[in-house]
Motif scaffolding. Structure first.
Motif, short mmCIF file in Angstrom:
data_model
loop_
_atom_site.label_atom_id
_atom_site.label_comp_id
_atom_site.label_asym_id
_atom_site.label_seq_id
_atom_site.Cartn_x
_atom_site.Cartn_y
_atom_site.Cartn_z
N PRO A 1 15.97 14.50 -10.74
CA PRO A 1 15.03 15.42 -10.71
C PRO A 1 13.82 15.38 -10.16
O PRO A 1 13.06 16.38 -9.48
CB PRO A 1 14.72 15.52 -12.33
CG PRO A 1 15.88 15.00 -12.82
CD PRO A 1 16.27 13.98 -11.96
N LEU A 2 13.15 14.17 -10.25
CA LEU A 2 11.97 13.95 -9.44
C LEU A 2 11.84 14.25 -7.67
O LEU A 2 10.94 14.57 -7.06
CB LEU A 2 11.38 12.40 -9.47
CG LEU A 2 9.98 12.32 -8.98
CD1 LEU A 2 8.86 13.05 -9.40
CD2 LEU A 2 9.53 10.57 -9.29
N PRO B 1 9.22 9.42 1.90
CA PRO B 1 10.41 9.84 1.32
C PRO B 1 11.36 8.70 1.46
O PRO B 1 11.17 7.65 2.10
CB PRO B 1 10.78 10.68 2.66
CG PRO B 1 9.92 10.48 4.04
CD PRO B 1 8.93 9.94 3.33
N PRO B 2 12.33 8.78 0.28
CA PRO B 2 13.28 7.71 0.40
C PRO B 2 14.11 7.60 1.41
O PRO B 2 14.31 8.64 2.30
CB PRO B 2 14.08 8.04 -1.16
CG PRO B 2 13.64 9.42 -1.16
CD PRO B 2 12.57 9.76 -0.29
N GLY B 3 15.08 6.57 1.44
CA GLY B 3 16.02 6.35 2.57
C GLY B 3 17.09 7.38 2.58
O GLY B 3 17.35 7.76 3.46
N GLN B 4 17.73 8.03 1.51
CA GLN B 4 18.62 8.99 1.50
C GLN B 4 18.25 10.04 0.68
O GLN B 4 18.34 10.00 -0.58
CB GLN B 4 19.83 8.27 0.94
CG GLN B 4 20.56 7.43 1.69
CD GLN B 4 21.88 7.03 1.39
OE1 GLN B 4 22.16 6.06 0.18
NE2 GLN B 4 23.09 7.39 2.16
N LEU B 5 17.83 11.16 1.22
CA LEU B 5 17.33 12.32 0.46
C LEU B 5 18.44 13.10 -0.20
O LEU B 5 18.27 14.07 -1.32
CB LEU B 5 16.71 13.34 1.78
CG LEU B 5 15.31 13.13 2.12
CD1 LEU B 5 15.13 13.67 3.45
CD2 LEU B 5 14.39 12.73 1.19
N ASP C 1 0.28 11.74 -12.07
CA ASP C 1 0.45 10.69 -11.08
C ASP C 1 1.40 11.18 -9.86
O ASP C 1 0.86 11.07 -8.61
CB ASP C 1 1.55 9.41 -11.64
CG ASP C 1 1.17 8.33 -10.65
OD1 ASP C 1 0.25 8.27 -9.84
OD2 ASP C 1 2.06 7.42 -10.64
N PHE C 2 2.40 12.22 -10.05
CA PHE C 2 3.22 12.83 -9.06
C PHE C 2 2.24 13.89 -8.35
O PHE C 2 2.18 13.98 -6.95
CB PHE C 2 4.44 13.50 -9.55
CG PHE C 2 5.12 14.29 -8.83
CD1 PHE C 2 5.77 13.73 -7.63
CD2 PHE C 2 5.16 15.66 -8.78
CE1 PHE C 2 6.74 14.58 -6.80
CE2 PHE C 2 5.63 16.48 -7.76
CZ PHE C 2 6.52 15.84 -6.87
N VAL C 3 1.27 14.73 -9.07
CA VAL C 3 0.75 15.53 -8.41
C VAL C 3 -0.42 15.04 -7.46
O VAL C 3 -0.89 15.34 -6.37
CB VAL C 3 0.15 16.48 -9.51
CG1 VAL C 3 -0.98 17.50 -8.68
CG2 VAL C 3 0.94 17.53 -10.19
N THR D 1 0.87 -1.12 0.02
CA THR D 1 0.01 -0.07 -0.02
C THR D 1 0.78 1.21 -0.01
O THR D 1 0.29 2.37 0.18
CB THR D 1 -0.86 -0.16 1.09
OG1 THR D 1 -0.17 0.05 2.53
CG2 THR D 1 -1.69 -1.20 0.99
N SER D 2 2.08 1.32 0.18
CA SER D 2 3.12 2.32 0.25
C SER D 2 3.06 2.98 -1.22
O SER D 2 2.97 2.46 -2.35
CB SER D 2 4.44 1.79 0.40
OG SER D 2 4.87 1.34 1.70
N VAL D 3 3.18 4.31 -1.15
CA VAL D 3 3.39 5.24 -2.46
C VAL D 3 4.66 5.72 -2.40
O VAL D 3 5.27 6.60 -1.35
CB VAL D 3 2.16 6.53 -2.27
CG1 VAL D 3 2.56 7.34 -3.56
CG2 VAL D 3 0.94 5.81 -2.34
N THR D 4 5.42 5.38 -3.25
CA THR D 4 6.85 5.75 -3.34
C THR D 4 7.28 6.60 -4.42
O THR D 4 6.38 6.49 -5.75
CB THR D 4 7.76 4.62 -3.12
OG1 THR D 4 7.55 3.80 -4.33
CG2 THR D 4 7.41 3.60 -1.94
N LEU D 5 8.31 7.07 -4.44
CA LEU D 5 8.68 7.77 -5.91
C LEU D 5 9.08 6.98 -7.00
O LEU D 5 8.92 7.27 -8.26
CB LEU D 5 10.03 8.72 -5.56
CG LEU D 5 9.79 10.01 -4.73
CD1 LEU D 5 10.97 10.92 -4.34
CD2 LEU D 5 8.95 10.84 -5.41
N GLU D 6 9.51 5.87 -6.73
CA GLU D 6 9.78 4.85 -7.75
C GLU D 6 8.60 4.36 -8.35
O GLU D 6 8.73 3.83 -9.56
CB GLU D 6 10.60 3.59 -7.07
CG GLU D 6 11.90 3.77 -6.50
CD GLU D 6 11.92 4.35 -5.05
OE1 GLU D 6 10.89 5.03 -4.48
OE2 GLU D 6 12.51 3.36 -4.23
#
Length: 713
Positions: free
Chosen positions: A301-302, A290-294, A280-282, A268-273
């Motif tokens: 760019p994303l 947030p990812p592991g390493q910001l 979709d992004f909006v 159910t997670s929503v990730t950048l990947e």
């Protein structure tokens, strides 16, 4: 015969012949198919295949036909699309994969999968391959195409594709096949999405990642798509900015900035990947984990958009801690003489991209630059360092110079003269940045440099004036001086055309610098100098009056004096003449030429030819940089006048040159054409303008309202 016009017809005929040959057994053909294949491949290599031609060749290559394997392989290797690849062509290729009676040979299938891997970023519909993911995944049991298929799947896999049954199938394949590199690479992609489900380590090697496209094939594709009239894109693999960037194999070295990975996710997670497009992004922005390493935002760019749109104290602190630790380590390594240039270069390049995106520098980067510039060699990462410095916020110039610019200048000017050119271009970028940040003053008469921001711009320009004068007098024009001259003019062209009342002051360069540039041995430089002076004149004309309430009288006197000096040089044959007004102030400085020197030069020219004189030596007809152009204009103008008047070319008196007001009078009296002196000179200005030297015309029209009114468009 127009061969270019015949090529489409030739290709059409060749494609029809290929279709017939693909249905006809080799023994029943009237001609060899190799000649047809060669004709198609030559056209594809030269101009690329349009959508219809590409569709035809792919339909033939994607099914079992009567063509021999060599011909099919040659066709697949030359599938150069002239535009973006249509979605139906991709569907045709995928439909040709697998086992079946009508399928092409395993070698042809492998070639088609490799082709999809190369062109997957220039497909017209980027969603067509993701929609076919299940079909492609189901073919992993085919030994002949498994390696290429794993490479393709590694490029198009997103979180939504990573399903439990697919994870199970991959694990079973991995256990049965052992350490197959391409399969391990795909399994590594899956593990990045669900590290808690796929336990253990996945061994990766260089062959685990999709290979880079063949350089020759890729270069040829770029050339073809650049030449294509219908294509609006350059054919390179462009990243759309709303999809996580995957850099692929690191080629034997560890990257300083990691790829984006979101750990500890569930279904159910929503990730950048899992983001594929801007909609979709909006839609999912508020739910993205947030990812592991910001710090990956420096290259992705994303993630950069996500960090800027969902900023928080925790996010900022995480980034600052990583940056401060990393930059401090790099600074200490440089001080100790054990730097890692590649590692630091990657960090600085990422910081520069982010600074250009936000138009600002973080406090951590500013603190690093203050210390690093003291030990910088002036060469390593010079573009990144100067690019970062050009993003510093507007502030008193003395403070910026003491903190950053002084150390940067010392480092850069200690190197090769070419670095001076980079330094001047840096100051131009810094001027543009500060102009954009300058705040306006109240709209009432007052000194044009009353606010701190305006004073900063004035001091920056004054510093560049001193630096420019020093460089021009130190370096000969032939040893890098031409590039430096161009960079100096670029700075002042920006300064002269960007002034804005109450916000950006008019700052003149020293007159000595203007005259030194104007007398450089280059028509282009002279034109640019004239254009710059004309722009300053226009800026003063448009400024709210009275000017004396904003600028000291000496500044107004200086620009007026400069206008007369250049006007005297080019237009009215009073070169190097100094004059004063009724109050004893300089009306024209004579380009700072000493009267005794002017007299000596005049005597020297008169001894060569009695028609020569110093006062005309810099005019349009006699100026060494402009004489050839002026002569060409006169020959053209004289020929047009002869034809218009119906004169006999064999008997008319032709002008011998150079053209002057006196020579035109003599020519008219002695049976030549009748051309007005002023009209001839305006034609010279217009001719130069048409060939990229518009500055002289701009100057003359800015200097003379009567001339502009009479001849201006």
């Amino acid at each position: 015969m127009d061969l270019e016009g015949e090529r489409p017809a030739v290709l059409h005929d060749a494609l029809e012949s290929l279709e017939r040959a693909s249905r006809t057994p080799a023994k029943q053909r009237a001609s060899k198919v190799s000649a047809v294949v060669d004709a198609i491949c030559r056209h594809a290599f030269d101009k690329g295949l349009d959508e219809d031609s590409l569709r035809t060749v792919v339909q033939i290559a994607s099914r079992k036909t009567e063509l021999d394997q060599t011909s099919v392989t040659t066709l697949v290797k030359n599938l150069y699309p002239a535009q973006r690849v249509p979605a139906d062509v991709v569907v045709t290729v995928v439909s040709g994969l697998g086992q079946g009676k009508g399928k092409p040979s395993p070698g042809s299938q492998n070639g088609l999968v490799k082709w999809l891997t190369i062109v997957h970023e220039i497909i017209d519909d980027p969603n067509v391959l993701p929609r076919l993911y299940g079909v492609l995944f189901g073919m992993l049991d085919m030994i002949s195409i498994r390696t290429s298929l794993c490479h393709l799947l590694s490029l198009i896999t997103r979180r939504k594709h990573v399903k439990p049954f697919r994870i199970q199938q991959l694990l079973e394949l991995s256990r049965s096949l052992g350490n197959e590199p391409a399969l391990q690479g795909l399994l590594r992609i899956y593990k990045d999405y669900y590290p808690d489900i796929i336990l253990g380590s996945t061994s990766t090697s260089r062959n685990s990642f999709p290979p880079l496209p063949d350089p020759e094939w890729r270069t040829r594709l770029l050339v073809i798509q650049q030449r294509s009239v219908a294509a609006n894109e350059d054919g390179t693999q462009q990243h759309n900015g709303f999809k996580v960037l995957r850099k692929g194999p690191k080629r034997g070295r560890i990257s300083a900035i990691p790829d984006v990975h979101t750990y500890h996710t569930n279904e159910t997670s929503v990730t950048l990947e899992g983001i594929d497009n801007v909609e979709d992004f909006v839609e999912k922005l508020d739910r993205i984990e947030p990812p592991g390493q910001l710090i990956s935002f420096l290259t992705d760019p994303l993630l950069q958009k996500y960090v800027d749109l969902k900023s928080s104290p925790i996010t900022s602190r995480r980034i600052e801690l990583w940056l401060s630790t990393c930059l401090e380590e790099q600074y200490e390594a440089v001080k100790a003489g054990t730097p890692d240039p590649l590692y630091l270069s990657e960090i600085l390049s990422g910081l520069l991209r982010h600074a250009q995106y936000t138009k600002s520098l973080s406090p951590v980067v500013q603190a690093f630059l203050k210390e690093y510039l003291l030990v910088w060699d002036g060469l390593q990462d010079i573009d990144a360092i100067l690019g970062l410095l050009s993003c510093i916020q507007i502030q008193p110039f003395q403070d910026a110079y003491a903190s950053y610019l002084s150390a940067a200048e010392r480092a850069v000017t200690g190197q090769h003269p070419e670095c001076y050119d980079q330094l001047l271009r840096f100051y131009t970028d810094l001027l543009r940045q500060w102009m954009n940040q300058a705040s306006p003053q109240p709209r009432r008469p007052g000194p044009a440099t009353a606010t701190p921001d305006q004073r900063a711009l004035h001091d920056l320009a004054s510093h560049v004036s001193s630096l420019s004068t020093s460089l021009l007098l130190s370096l000969p024009f032939s040893s890098g001086g031409s590039n430096i001259t161009s960079s100096i003019l670029t700075f002042y062209e920006l300064l002269s055309t960007s002034s804005a009342p109450y916000r950006i002051p008019i700052v003149l360069p020293p007159m000595s610098l203007i005259y030194t540039l104007a007398l450089s041995p280059s028509a282009t430089t002279l034109s640019r100098v004239c254009g710059m002076i004309g722009a300053y004149k226009t800026a003063f004309n448009k400024h709210p009056g009275p000017i004396r309430h904003f600028y000291p009288q000496e500044i107004v006197d200086a620009i007026n004096c400069c206008l007369r000096d250049i006007y005297n040089l080019l237009w009215i044959s009073r070169a190097l003449v100094a004059s004063k007004d009724a109050e004893g102030k300089d009306k024209a400085s004579g380009v700072f030429c000493d009267p005794a020197l002017r007299e000596a030069l005049n005597t020297y020219l008169g001894d060569i030819d009695r028609e020569y004189a110093i006062q005309t030596a810099f005019g349009l007809s006699n100026n060494p940089m402009l004489a050839a152009s002026s002569a060409a204009v006169w020959r053209q103008l004289e020929a047009v006048e002869i034809d218009a008047r119906g004169y006999d070319r064999s008997s008319i008196n032709w002008h011998k040159g150079p053209v002057s007001q006196r020579s035109l009078d003599v020519l008219r009296r002695n049976g030549g054409v009748d051309v007005d002196w002023e009209l001839y000179r305006v034609h010279v200005l217009q001719w130069l303008e048409e060939r990229g030297c518009a500055g002289l015309k701009e100057f003359m029209f800015a200097s003379s309202d009567a001339l502009k009114k009479k001849y201006g468009a």
